[in-house]
Design an enzyme around this catalytic site. Structure first.
Site, PDB file in Angstrom:
ATOM      1  N   ARG A   1       1.128  -1.286   0.300  1.00 58.20           N
ATOM      2  CA  ARG A   1       0.042   0.024  -0.389  1.00 58.20           C
ATOM      3  C   ARG A   1       0.781   1.466   0.012  1.00 58.20           C
ATOM      4  O   ARG A   1       0.232   2.621   0.035  1.00 58.20           O
ATOM      5  CB  ARG A   1      -0.739   0.225   1.116  1.00 58.20           C
ATOM      6  CG  ARG A   1      -2.434  -0.936   0.889  1.00 58.20           C
ATOM      7  CD  ARG A   1      -1.914  -1.320   2.318  1.00 58.20           C
ATOM      8  NE  ARG A   1      -1.535  -1.635   3.908  1.00 58.20           N
ATOM      9  CZ  ARG A   1      -2.024  -1.768   5.072  1.00 58.20           C
ATOM     10  NH1 ARG A   1      -2.707  -0.773   5.873  1.00 58.20           N
ATOM     11  NH2 ARG A   1      -0.376  -1.268   5.536  1.00 58.20           N
TER      12      ARG A   1
ATOM     13  N   GLN B   1       3.703  22.230  21.651  1.00 57.98           N
ATOM     14  CA  GLN B   1       2.788  22.630  20.495  1.00 57.98           C
ATOM     15  C   GLN B   1       3.743  22.015  19.641  1.00 57.98           C
ATOM     16  O   GLN B   1       4.425  21.599  18.755  1.00 57.98           O
ATOM     17  CB  GLN B   1       3.397  24.320  20.652  1.00 57.98           C
ATOM     18  CG  GLN B   1       3.141  24.906  19.307  1.00 57.98           C
ATOM     19  CD  GLN B   1       2.926  26.876  19.862  1.00 57.98           C
ATOM     20  OE1 GLN B   1       2.782  27.005  20.867  1.00 57.98           O
ATOM     21  NE2 GLN B   1       3.337  27.617  18.137  1.00 57.98           N
ATOM     22  N   ASP B   2       2.419  22.340  18.182  1.00 56.71           N
ATOM     23  CA  ASP B   2       3.175  21.905  16.793  1.00 56.71           C
ATOM     24  C   ASP B   2       2.713  22.530  15.998  1.00 56.71           C
ATOM     25  O   ASP B   2       1.471  22.988  16.206  1.00 56.71           O
ATOM     26  CB  ASP B   2       2.360  20.443  16.499  1.00 56.71           C
ATOM     27  CG  ASP B   2       2.212  18.772  17.292  1.00 56.71           C
ATOM     28  OD1 ASP B   2       2.141  18.132  16.813  1.00 56.71           O
ATOM     29  OD2 ASP B   2       3.853  18.891  18.043  1.00 56.71           O
ATOM     30  N   ASN B   3       3.557  22.779  15.389  1.00 58.88           N
ATOM     31  CA  ASN B   3       3.429  24.024  14.397  1.00 58.88           C
ATOM     32  C   ASN B   3       3.148  22.929  12.710  1.00 58.88           C
ATOM     33  O   ASN B   3       4.521  22.307  12.380  1.00 58.88           O
ATOM     34  CB  ASN B   3       4.649  24.946  14.064  1.00 58.88           C
ATOM     35  CG  ASN B   3       4.678  25.625  15.891  1.00 58.88           C
ATOM     36  OD1 ASN B   3       3.645  26.071  15.953  1.00 58.88           O
ATOM     37  ND2 ASN B   3       5.298  26.603  15.947  1.00 58.88           N
TER      38      ASN B   3
ATOM     39  N   ARG C   1      12.698  31.718   6.344  1.00 61.73           N
ATOM     40  CA  ARG C   1      12.621  31.584   7.396  1.00 61.73           C
ATOM     41  C   ARG C   1      13.691  31.843   8.353  1.00 61.73           C
ATOM     42  O   ARG C   1      14.383  30.444   8.483  1.00 61.73           O
ATOM     43  CB  ARG C   1      11.180  30.478   7.437  1.00 61.73           C
ATOM     44  CG  ARG C   1       9.925  30.798   6.671  1.00 61.73           C
ATOM     45  CD  ARG C   1       9.433  30.394   7.067  1.00 61.73           C
ATOM     46  NE  ARG C   1       7.461  30.091   5.875  1.00 61.73           N
ATOM     47  CZ  ARG C   1       6.454  30.180   6.694  1.00 61.73           C
ATOM     48  NH1 ARG C   1       6.177  30.890   7.658  1.00 61.73           N
ATOM     49  NH2 ARG C   1       5.571  30.368   5.724  1.00 61.73           N
TER      50      ARG C   1
ATOM     51  N   HIS D   1      17.218  28.937  14.629  1.00 63.88           N
ATOM     52  CA  HIS D   1      16.799  27.643  13.104  1.00 63.88           C
ATOM     53  C   HIS D   1      16.008  28.722  12.024  1.00 63.88           C
ATOM     54  O   HIS D   1      15.554  30.040  12.020  1.00 63.88           O
ATOM     55  CB  HIS D   1      16.212  26.998  14.164  1.00 63.88           C
ATOM     56  CG  HIS D   1      14.963  26.052  13.335  1.00 63.88           C
ATOM     57  ND1 HIS D   1      13.424  26.037  12.503  1.00 63.88           N
ATOM     58  CD2 HIS D   1      15.364  25.293  12.425  1.00 63.88           C
ATOM     59  CE1 HIS D   1      13.464  25.424  11.985  1.00 63.88           C
ATOM     60  NE2 HIS D   1      14.794  25.081  11.237  1.00 63.88           N
TER      61      HIS D   1
ATOM     62  N   LYS E   1      10.282  41.208   8.531  1.00 61.60           N
ATOM     63  CA  LYS E   1      10.707  40.934   9.852  1.00 61.60           C
ATOM     64  C   LYS E   1      12.502  40.960   9.954  1.00 61.60           C
ATOM     65  O   LYS E   1      13.208  41.035  10.288  1.00 61.60           O
ATOM     66  CB  LYS E   1      10.046  39.725  10.479  1.00 61.60           C
ATOM     67  CG  LYS E   1      10.420  39.426  11.946  1.00 61.60           C
ATOM     68  CD  LYS E   1       9.350  39.249  12.469  1.00 61.60           C
ATOM     69  CE  LYS E   1       9.573  37.642  12.285  1.00 61.60           C
ATOM     70  NZ  LYS E   1       8.250  36.940  13.144  1.00 61.60           N
ATOM     71  N   ASP E   2      12.743  38.961   8.785  1.00 58.62           N
ATOM     72  CA  ASP E   2      13.951  38.516   8.656  1.00 58.62           C
ATOM     73  C   ASP E   2      14.875  39.296   8.056  1.00 58.62           C
ATOM     74  O   ASP E   2      16.063  39.368   8.416  1.00 58.62           O
ATOM     75  CB  ASP E   2      13.785  37.136   7.607  1.00 58.62           C
ATOM     76  CG  ASP E   2      12.853  36.116   8.951  1.00 58.62           C
ATOM     77  OD1 ASP E   2      12.392  36.514   9.961  1.00 58.62           O
ATOM     78  OD2 ASP E   2      12.615  34.901   8.300  1.00 58.62           O
TER      79      ASP E   2
ATOM     80  N   GLU F   1       6.569   5.579  12.878  1.00 56.57           N
ATOM     81  CA  GLU F   1       6.369   6.466  13.636  1.00 56.57           C
ATOM     82  C   GLU F   1       7.040   8.019  13.364  1.00 56.57           C
ATOM     83  O   GLU F   1       8.008   7.421  13.730  1.00 56.57           O
ATOM     84  CB  GLU F   1       6.676   5.799  15.072  1.00 56.57           C
ATOM     85  CG  GLU F   1       5.553   4.368  15.217  1.00 56.57           C
ATOM     86  CD  GLU F   1       5.742   3.737  16.799  1.00 56.57           C
ATOM     87  OE1 GLU F   1       7.295   4.172  17.338  1.00 56.57           O
ATOM     88  OE2 GLU F   1       5.233   3.214  16.646  1.00 56.57           O
TER      89      GLU F   1
ATOM     90  N   LYS G   1      12.864  22.198  19.633  1.00 56.80           N
ATOM     91  CA  LYS G   1      12.131  22.073  18.602  1.00 56.80           C
ATOM     92  C   LYS G   1      12.736  20.265  17.952  1.00 56.80           C
ATOM     93  O   LYS G   1      14.082  20.803  17.216  1.00 56.80           O
ATOM     94  CB  LYS G   1      12.339  23.251  16.802  1.00 56.80           C
ATOM     95  CG  LYS G   1      11.961  24.551  17.864  1.00 56.80           C
ATOM     96  CD  LYS G   1      12.328  25.800  16.722  1.00 56.80           C
ATOM     97  CE  LYS G   1      11.869  27.328  17.132  1.00 56.80           C
ATOM     98  NZ  LYS G   1      12.642  27.943  16.718  1.00 56.80           N
TER      99      LYS G   1
ATOM    100  N   TYR H   1       6.576  20.905  12.892  1.00 54.26           N
ATOM    101  CA  TYR H   1       7.633  20.744  14.067  1.00 54.26           C
ATOM    102  C   TYR H   1       6.800  20.882  15.483  1.00 54.26           C
ATOM    103  O   TYR H   1       6.067  21.531  15.430  1.00 54.26           O
ATOM    104  CB  TYR H   1       9.154  21.435  13.611  1.00 54.26           C
ATOM    105  CG  TYR H   1       8.723  22.850  13.531  1.00 54.26           C
ATOM    106  CD1 TYR H   1       7.759  23.898  12.376  1.00 54.26           C
ATOM    107  CD2 TYR H   1       8.632  23.807  14.772  1.00 54.26           C
ATOM    108  CE1 TYR H   1       7.587  25.188  12.402  1.00 54.26           C
ATOM    109  CE2 TYR H   1       8.362  25.228  14.123  1.00 54.26           C
ATOM    110  CZ  TYR H   1       7.672  25.598  13.737  1.00 54.26           C
ATOM    111  OH  TYR H   1       8.044  26.944  13.093  1.00 54.26           O
TER     112      TYR H   1
ATOM    113  N   HIS I   1      15.208  32.249  12.985  1.00 46.85           N
ATOM    114  CA  HIS I   1      14.892  32.036  15.108  1.00 46.85           C
ATOM    115  C   HIS I   1      14.772  31.513  15.843  1.00 46.85           C
ATOM    116  O   HIS I   1      15.554  31.024  16.580  1.00 46.85           O
ATOM    117  CB  HIS I   1      13.072  32.452  14.347  1.00 46.85           C
ATOM    118  CG  HIS I   1      12.649  33.309  13.285  1.00 46.85           C
ATOM    119  ND1 HIS I   1      11.439  33.084  12.760  1.00 46.85           N
ATOM    120  CD2 HIS I   1      13.079  34.044  12.420  1.00 46.85           C
ATOM    121  CE1 HIS I   1      11.609  33.151  11.545  1.00 46.85           C
ATOM    122  NE2 HIS I   1      12.379  33.759  11.054  1.00 46.85           N
TER     123      HIS I   1
END
Ligand SMILES: Cc1cn([C@H]2C[C@H](O)[C@@H](COP(=O)(O)OP(=O)(O)O[C@H]3O[C@H](C)C(=O)[C@H](O)[C@H]3O)O2)c(=O)[nH]c1=O
Length: 186
Positions: free
Chosen positions: A26, A49-51, A61, A120, A169-170, A31, A73, A133, A64
């Site tokens: 399939r 927290q997951d982003n 990006r 990062h 910002k960056d 995991e 992370k 992440y 940061h």
């Protein structure tokens, strides 16, 4: 049976993680995170927290970090590919200012475990990339900080084909030497 392989990066605590995939007619299964596997390897994190973000080719990006609420992370790519970079900004670290980069993609399923005390960022290499992440502390917008992606003192070898696409910002972040002198952030 442990389902992840750890690859050292040359920077203490910064690790590449390769999951074990299970293939059948399939497709595949793996995991993407298992706390038990992490703890058996001495990796004790409590992710809260997951982003997820989606970006187009050439978007960069970063770099940061959160100043007073630093986040560990665990980053990976669900679709496409990115060049992912972490910079050691742990004041007093023997690898302070050293960077590590690697390609994370939906093909290699690699992850990068980025401890607290790192900046990062990533550059999108594919037409689009979906990046996701886990973080072990919450987002604190007033605590956000960053370093110039092209800081010459860090010297990240971004695989650029043209100027990157950056947020306002960056574009405005300072160089690392304006952030940290001695053992504390200025
Ligand atoms: C990070 C974050 C952002 N936001 C909101 C704030 C803005 O309205 C919007 C975009 O935020 P930002 O431009 O900071 O997103 P990125 O440039 O992807 O920032 C992230 O990119 C680099 C690669 C990282 O490692 C950090 O986790 C994070 O700084 O999402 C939230 O609501 N929660 C969050 O945790």
């Amino acid at each position: 049976m442990r389902k992840i392989t750890i690859i050292e990066t040359g920077i203490k605590d910064l690790l590449v993680i390769e999951p074990k995939l299970f293939f059948d007619s399939r497709g595949y299964f793996f995991e993407s995170y298992n706390k038990k596997d992490f703890e058996e390897l001495g990796l004790h994190y409590n992710f809260v927290q997951d982003n997820q973000s989606k970006s187009s080719r050439g978007v960069l990006r970063g770099l940061h970090f959160q100043m007073n609420f630093p986040q560990t992370k665990l980053v990976r790519v669900l679709d496409g590919s990115v060049f992912d970079v972490a910079v050691d900004i742990r004041c007093g670290s023997p690898t302070y200012g050293k960077w590590f980069g690697t390609v994370l993609s939906a093909d290699n399923n690699r992850q990068l475990l980025i401890p607290k005390g790192f900046a990062h960022g990533f550059l999108v290499l594919s037409d689009t990339a979906i990046f996701c992440y886990k973080c072990d502390d919450f987002y604190h917008p007033s605590d956000e900080a960053g370093i110039a992606w092209d800081d010459p003192d860090i010297g990240i070898n971004w695989p650029l084909v043209e100027s990157p696409i950056l947020s306002e910002k960056d574009k405005a972040y300072p160089r690392l030497n304006e952030l940290c002198r001695g053992d504390s952030y200025v």
